[in-house]
Design an enzyme around this catalytic site. Sequence first.
Site, PDB file in Angstrom:
ATOM      1  CG  HIS A 108      -1.904   1.079   1.302  1.00 44.03           C
ATOM      2  ND1 HIS A 108      -2.023   1.918   2.390  1.00 44.03           N
ATOM      3  CD2 HIS A 108      -2.852   1.466   0.415  1.00 44.03           C
ATOM      4  CE1 HIS A 108      -3.013   2.775   2.175  1.00 44.03           C
ATOM      5  NE2 HIS A 108      -3.516   2.526   0.987  1.00 44.03           N
ATOM      6  NE  ARG A 109      -2.073   5.722   1.008  1.00 41.62           N
ATOM      7  CZ  ARG A 109      -2.691   6.433   1.933  1.00 41.62           C
ATOM      8  NH1 ARG A 109      -1.980   7.270   2.673  1.00 41.62           N
ATOM      9  NH2 ARG A 109      -3.983   6.333   2.140  1.00 41.62           N
TER      10      ARG A 109
ATOM     11  CD  GLU B 294      -2.848   1.996  -3.228  1.00 41.92           C
ATOM     12  OE1 GLU B 294      -3.843   2.715  -3.415  1.00 41.92           O
ATOM     13  OE2 GLU B 294      -1.885   2.340  -2.496  1.00 41.92           O
TER      14      GLU B 294
ATOM     15  CG  ASP C  49      -2.956   6.679  -3.601  1.00 39.07           C
ATOM     16  OD1 ASP C  49      -4.032   6.076  -3.561  1.00 39.07           O
ATOM     17  OD2 ASP C  49      -2.042   6.511  -2.765  1.00 39.07           O
TER      18      ASP C  49
ATOM     19  CG  HIS D 203      -3.545   9.217  -0.370  1.00 36.51           C
ATOM     20  ND1 HIS D 203      -4.313  10.034   0.429  1.00 36.51           N
ATOM     21  CD2 HIS D 203      -4.233   8.056  -0.514  1.00 36.51           C
ATOM     22  CE1 HIS D 203      -5.408   9.392   0.778  1.00 36.51           C
ATOM     23  NE2 HIS D 203      -5.396   8.196   0.218  1.00 36.51           N
TER      24      HIS D 203
ATOM     25  CE  LYS E 263      -6.992   9.148  -3.512  1.00 42.00           C
ATOM     26  NZ  LYS E 263      -7.114   7.983  -2.595  1.00 42.00           N
TER      27      LYS E 263
ATOM     28  CG  ASP F 130      -0.226   1.092   5.453  1.00 44.70           C
ATOM     29  OD1 ASP F 130      -0.237   1.523   4.292  1.00 44.70           O
ATOM     30  OD2 ASP F 130      -1.099   1.402   6.300  1.00 44.70           O
TER      31      ASP F 130
END
Length: 262
Positions: A30-31, A57, A59, A72, A133, A251
Amino acid sequence: MIKTITASIFLVIFLFSQASGKEKTLSIAHRGGADIRPENTMSAFENAINIGADYIELDVHLSKDGVPVVIHDSGLERTTDGKGKVEDKTLEELKKLDCGKWFSEEFRGEKISALEEVMELVKGKIKLAIEIKNCKDLDDGIEEKIITLAGNHDMLQDIIIISFSYDRIKKVNELDGSITTGFLYGGSKRDVCKMAIDAGIDYICPHWMPVTEELIKEAHSYNLRVNIWTVNNPALMKKFIDMGADAITTDRPDYLLEELKK
């Protein structure tokens, strides 16, 4: 036709994995692994590659000059030393900001990346889950730009495009039905499987809290896959792996990878 063939192939793979006992849960950083490195940065992405995650992942917003950039928030204050909105800054202006020192001094000097730069970094090393987003203008063309970039880098089969915006994901599928897509949502959503099927979506992507084994089984009965976010507790990771989750977004991809080895 392509979606039907893809769904049939997935069903065969799913049934085989069940019969053979092989692990099938994908690890999605995640990110890039937001608890390990400053989120959505090259340092995070390189770490996700090095530890062996299946996907990153990230954004994506559009800059003022229409470039897909990786960040993000719509605002700059939380993760950079800048102020204002991403959409009000050109790529050149965004590149002047520091997006690492807020996390720790070790990462001072990290810069906001264009999506194309990330694709150049990860190609052949790891796949991408690209979250669009919820920008206000649904006609901003971000879907076309992401698809074009992925095509130019021969990565159309190495990405999943996801969003909380059902309309954006429907648009992606209308533009190119071969791209894997996912619909993000929080809380319970009674008709989510029907919504996914109606729009040609491949993954339902629920927050972890309402997920049950029954939901996963229902999704699988419709040849849908399940990607659960954002799971950071190893005990929960094991629970969802045992339930048959197809992917877990976290995360702490290092924790998840350890659970997947067991």
